[in-house]
Design a protein around this motif. Structure first.
Motif, PDB file in Angstrom:
ATOM      1  N   GLU A 190      18.502   6.517  -7.321  1.00 40.60           N
ATOM      2  CA  GLU A 190      18.208   5.591  -6.236  1.00 40.60           C
ATOM      3  C   GLU A 190      17.098   4.596  -6.598  1.00 40.60           C
ATOM      4  O   GLU A 190      16.876   3.626  -5.878  1.00 40.60           O
ATOM      5  CB  GLU A 190      17.827   6.353  -4.960  1.00 40.60           C
ATOM      6  CG  GLU A 190      16.581   7.222  -5.100  1.00 40.60           C
ATOM      7  CD  GLU A 190      16.885   8.632  -5.587  1.00 40.60           C
ATOM      8  OE1 GLU A 190      15.987   9.485  -5.490  1.00 40.60           O
ATOM      9  OE2 GLU A 190      18.021   8.855  -6.065  1.00 40.60           O
ATOM     10  N   ARG A 191      16.430   4.808  -7.737  1.00 40.33           N
ATOM     11  CA  ARG A 191      15.349   3.901  -8.132  1.00 40.33           C
ATOM     12  C   ARG A 191      15.674   3.126  -9.415  1.00 40.33           C
ATOM     13  O   ARG A 191      14.811   2.417  -9.939  1.00 40.33           O
ATOM     14  CB  ARG A 191      14.049   4.677  -8.326  1.00 40.33           C
ATOM     15  CG  ARG A 191      13.623   5.483  -7.107  1.00 40.33           C
ATOM     16  CD  ARG A 191      12.187   5.908  -7.183  1.00 40.33           C
ATOM     17  NE  ARG A 191      11.274   4.771  -7.056  1.00 40.33           N
ATOM     18  CZ  ARG A 191       9.936   4.871  -7.108  1.00 40.33           C
ATOM     19  NH1 ARG A 191       9.388   6.073  -7.261  1.00 40.33           N
ATOM     20  NH2 ARG A 191       9.173   3.815  -6.986  1.00 40.33           N
ATOM     21  N   ILE A 192      16.907   3.266  -9.892  1.00 36.62           N
ATOM     22  CA  ILE A 192      17.247   2.636 -11.167  1.00 36.62           C
ATOM     23  C   ILE A 192      17.151   1.112 -11.093  1.00 36.62           C
ATOM     24  O   ILE A 192      16.828   0.442 -12.070  1.00 36.62           O
ATOM     25  CB  ILE A 192      18.662   3.068 -11.627  1.00 36.62           C
ATOM     26  CG1 ILE A 192      18.936   2.637 -13.064  1.00 36.62           C
ATOM     27  CG2 ILE A 192      19.737   2.521 -10.694  1.00 36.62           C
ATOM     28  CD1 ILE A 192      18.080   3.319 -14.081  1.00 36.62           C
ATOM     29  N   ARG A 193      17.406   0.538  -9.896  1.00 36.75           N
ATOM     30  CA  ARG A 193      17.389  -0.915  -9.760  1.00 36.75           C
ATOM     31  C   ARG A 193      15.974  -1.495  -9.804  1.00 36.75           C
ATOM     32  O   ARG A 193      15.795  -2.674 -10.109  1.00 36.75           O
ATOM     33  CB  ARG A 193      18.064  -1.320  -8.446  1.00 36.75           C
ATOM     34  CG  ARG A 193      19.536  -0.922  -8.365  1.00 36.75           C
ATOM     35  CD  ARG A 193      20.377  -1.652  -9.373  1.00 36.75           C
ATOM     36  NE  ARG A 193      21.764  -1.208  -9.364  1.00 36.75           N
ATOM     37  CZ  ARG A 193      22.725  -1.699 -10.140  1.00 36.75           C
ATOM     38  NH1 ARG A 193      22.441  -2.671 -10.985  1.00 36.75           N
ATOM     39  NH2 ARG A 193      23.960  -1.230 -10.079  1.00 36.75           N
ATOM     40  N   GLU A 194      14.984  -0.703  -9.468  1.00 38.02           N
ATOM     41  CA  GLU A 194      13.607  -1.200  -9.499  1.00 38.02           C
ATOM     42  C   GLU A 194      12.877  -0.790 -10.769  1.00 38.02           C
ATOM     43  O   GLU A 194      11.703  -1.070 -10.940  1.00 38.02           O
ATOM     44  CB  GLU A 194      12.831  -0.682  -8.279  1.00 38.02           C
ATOM     45  CG  GLU A 194      12.739   0.833  -8.200  1.00 38.02           C
ATOM     46  CD  GLU A 194      11.920   1.306  -7.020  1.00 38.02           C
ATOM     47  OE1 GLU A 194      10.725   0.945  -6.963  1.00 38.02           O
ATOM     48  OE2 GLU A 194      12.478   2.013  -6.166  1.00 38.02           O
ATOM     49  N   CYS A 195      13.603  -0.132 -11.666  1.00 43.02           N
ATOM     50  CA  CYS A 195      12.996   0.373 -12.900  1.00 43.02           C
ATOM     51  C   CYS A 195      12.972  -0.729 -13.961  1.00 43.02           C
ATOM     52  O   CYS A 195      13.899  -1.519 -14.088  1.00 43.02           O
ATOM     53  CB  CYS A 195      13.805   1.579 -13.379  1.00 43.02           C
ATOM     54  SG  CYS A 195      13.373   2.168 -15.013  1.00 43.02           S
ATOM     55  N   GLN A 196      11.898  -0.771 -14.750  1.00 47.09           N
ATOM     56  CA  GLN A 196      11.776  -1.707 -15.863  1.00 47.09           C
ATOM     57  C   GLN A 196      11.046  -1.030 -17.026  1.00 47.09           C
ATOM     58  O   GLN A 196      10.264  -0.098 -16.817  1.00 47.09           O
ATOM     59  CB  GLN A 196      11.017  -2.972 -15.461  1.00 47.09           C
ATOM     60  CG  GLN A 196      11.737  -3.844 -14.467  1.00 47.09           C
ATOM     61  CD  GLN A 196      11.084  -5.200 -14.332  1.00 47.09           C
ATOM     62  OE1 GLN A 196      11.584  -6.203 -14.807  1.00 47.09           O
ATOM     63  NE2 GLN A 196       9.933  -5.231 -13.679  1.00 47.09           N
ATOM     64  N   LEU A 197      11.318  -1.515 -18.221  1.00 48.20           N
ATOM     65  CA  LEU A 197      10.625  -1.032 -19.413  1.00 48.20           C
ATOM     66  C   LEU A 197       9.869  -2.190 -20.051  1.00 48.20           C
ATOM     67  O   LEU A 197      10.446  -3.224 -20.381  1.00 48.20           O
ATOM     68  CB  LEU A 197      11.620  -0.448 -20.427  1.00 48.20           C
ATOM     69  CG  LEU A 197      12.361   0.822 -20.024  1.00 48.20           C
ATOM     70  CD1 LEU A 197      13.321   1.235 -21.129  1.00 48.20           C
ATOM     71  CD2 LEU A 197      11.382   1.951 -19.730  1.00 48.20           C
ATOM     72  N   ASN A 198       8.575  -2.008 -20.199  1.00 48.65           N
ATOM     73  CA  ASN A 198       7.739  -2.968 -20.916  1.00 48.65           C
ATOM     74  C   ASN A 198       7.568  -2.460 -22.339  1.00 48.65           C
ATOM     75  O   ASN A 198       6.965  -1.416 -22.568  1.00 48.65           O
ATOM     76  CB  ASN A 198       6.377  -3.106 -20.225  1.00 48.65           C
ATOM     77  CG  ASN A 198       5.479  -4.126 -20.895  1.00 48.65           C
ATOM     78  OD1 ASN A 198       5.427  -4.233 -22.118  1.00 48.65           O
ATOM     79  ND2 ASN A 198       4.732  -4.872 -20.095  1.00 48.65           N
ATOM     80  N   VAL A 199       8.121  -3.202 -23.299  1.00 53.07           N
ATOM     81  CA  VAL A 199       8.076  -2.804 -24.714  1.00 53.07           C
ATOM     82  C   VAL A 199       7.164  -3.776 -25.456  1.00 53.07           C
ATOM     83  O   VAL A 199       7.450  -4.973 -25.533  1.00 53.07           O
ATOM     84  CB  VAL A 199       9.490  -2.819 -25.337  1.00 53.07           C
ATOM     85  CG1 VAL A 199       9.434  -2.315 -26.778  1.00 53.07           C
ATOM     86  CG2 VAL A 199      10.445  -1.974 -24.509  1.00 53.07           C
ATOM     87  N   THR A 200       6.059  -3.274 -25.973  1.00 54.39           N
ATOM     88  CA  THR A 200       5.070  -4.115 -26.642  1.00 54.39           C
ATOM     89  C   THR A 200       4.863  -3.645 -28.073  1.00 54.39           C
ATOM     90  O   THR A 200       4.704  -2.450 -28.326  1.00 54.39           O
ATOM     91  CB  THR A 200       3.722  -4.081 -25.897  1.00 54.39           C
ATOM     92  OG1 THR A 200       3.917  -4.450 -24.529  1.00 54.39           O
ATOM     93  CG2 THR A 200       2.727  -5.044 -26.539  1.00 54.39           C
ATOM     94  N   ILE A 201       4.881  -4.586 -29.001  1.00 53.29           N
ATOM     95  CA  ILE A 201       4.533  -4.298 -30.395  1.00 53.29           C
ATOM     96  C   ILE A 201       3.044  -4.555 -30.564  1.00 53.29           C
ATOM     97  O   ILE A 201       2.562  -5.658 -30.333  1.00 53.29           O
ATOM     98  CB  ILE A 201       5.329  -5.167 -31.380  1.00 53.29           C
ATOM     99  CG1 ILE A 201       6.830  -5.059 -31.096  1.00 53.29           C
ATOM    100  CG2 ILE A 201       5.032  -4.755 -32.818  1.00 53.29           C
ATOM    101  CD1 ILE A 201       7.390  -3.675 -31.270  1.00 53.29           C
ATOM    102  N   MET A 202       2.322  -3.512 -30.940  1.00 54.40           N
ATOM    103  CA  MET A 202       0.875  -3.599 -31.084  1.00 54.40           C
ATOM    104  C   MET A 202       0.492  -3.588 -32.566  1.00 54.40           C
ATOM    105  O   MET A 202       1.216  -3.074 -33.415  1.00 54.40           O
ATOM    106  CB  MET A 202       0.217  -2.415 -30.382  1.00 54.40           C
ATOM    107  CG  MET A 202       0.557  -2.271 -28.908  1.00 54.40           C
ATOM    108  SD  MET A 202      -0.145  -3.581 -27.891  1.00 54.40           S
ATOM    109  CE  MET A 202      -1.912  -3.286 -28.121  1.00 54.40           C
ATOM    110  N   ASP A 203      -0.669  -4.157 -32.856  1.00 57.29           N
ATOM    111  CA  ASP A 203      -1.241  -4.083 -34.200  1.00 57.29           C
ATOM    112  C   ASP A 203      -2.426  -3.121 -34.167  1.00 57.29           C
ATOM    113  O   ASP A 203      -3.392  -3.341 -33.430  1.00 57.29           O
ATOM    114  CB  ASP A 203      -1.697  -5.459 -34.680  1.00 57.29           C
ATOM    115  CG  ASP A 203      -2.400  -5.367 -36.030  1.00 57.29           C
ATOM    116  OD1 ASP A 203      -1.790  -4.866 -36.980  1.00 57.29           O
ATOM    117  OD2 ASP A 203      -3.576  -5.769 -36.123  1.00 57.29           O
TER     118      ASP A 203
END
Length: 259
Positions: free
Chosen positions: A198-211
């Motif tokens: 029921e929460r899949i539509r509000e889900c997001q993934l922030n993918v960051t490449i760090m140094d």
């Protein structure tokens, strides 16, 4: 090629193509130069040996068109990246047109990612006594797999940081190991998040490449946001394909955005 821009005073160009199979930048192949034309036809074949079909899935064919200049540096006409994971090698005739784009400066790089959406097990129709616990429901699992990251960057010790968001709220973070002294790391980093349907539509993934920095603060190289409101058209499409193709791995390249 067709309708190339004119780079010479004569109103034409002397185009040739440099061919590279990224992330390997050492082995560059070039076509012959076609003189005074904006619609060149090369009819040349290039071979890259030692690439079984599985290995090709993580490679990108880079075509860079130049205008040859005898007395100065060759001018860039345009480039195109073709992720080979998007090419059907079972087809006998893989012929298609691709638009050339201006050479990008200060680019953060690209990242190849795969998403898989695992739905809950189907209801057992032969055992009617089975009941779902109230207030819990099934949780759908999202697998996120980062394979290679390619193209030039200015930093050398990258790692991946993935944040799970519900709306604007950060829920859970996972990160990969650091790949030291490389511009083309291969992370092979897989994470799994449990997300209620029921929460899949509000889900997001922030993918960051760090140094990674041993002394100072770790700095971000670039990022993407995967979700319904992704950081770009390809990111939004990737998320949509994941939902509409359950139990299938959906692979796509994304261009990293600066912080």
């Amino acid at each position: 090629a067709k309708e190339l821009p004119a780079k010479d005073l004569s109103g034409t160009s002397d185009p040739y193509v440099r061919v590279t199979l990224l992330p390997d930048k050492k082995h560059k192949l070039e076509t012959k130069i076609k003189r005074r034309t904006l619609h060149p036809k090369w009819h040349e074949t290039f071979y890259f040996e030692g690439f079984p079909i599985q290995k090709l899935q993580s490679r990108v064919l880079h075509l860079h068109v130049f205008d040859y200049d005898r007395f100065s540096r060759d001018d860039s006409i345009g480039e195109v990246h073709i992720p080979l994971c998007q090419v059907d090698f079972s087809e006998k005739n893989n012929t298609f047109w691709k638009a050339l784009h201006p050479l990008e400066k200060n680019k953060c790089g690209e990242i190849l990612t795969s998403l898989m959406y695992q739905p809950p097990p189907p209801t057992d129709t032969h055992r009617h006594q089975v009941q779902e616990p109230k207030g819990q429901g099934y949780q759908r699992k999202i697998w996120y797999d980062i394979i290679p990251f390619t193209h030039n960057i200015t930093l050398h010790d990258p790692y991946v940081k993935v944040w799970l968001y519900f709306g604007e709220k950060r829920i859970e973070k996972k990160k990969s190991e650091v790949q030291f002294c490389t511009l083309n790391p291969e992370f092979h980093f897989s994470v799994m998040f449990d997300v209620p349907w029921e929460r899949i539509r509000e889900c997001q993934l922030n993918v960051t490449i760090m140094d990674h920095d041993k002394v100072g603060r770790n700095e971000a190289i670039g990022k993407i946001m995967l979700g319904k409101a992704g950081s770009g058209t390809s990111e939004t499409k990737h998320w949509s394909d994941m939902i509409t193709k359950p139990r299938q791995t959906v692979v796509m390249w994304h261009r990293l955005k600066p912080e």
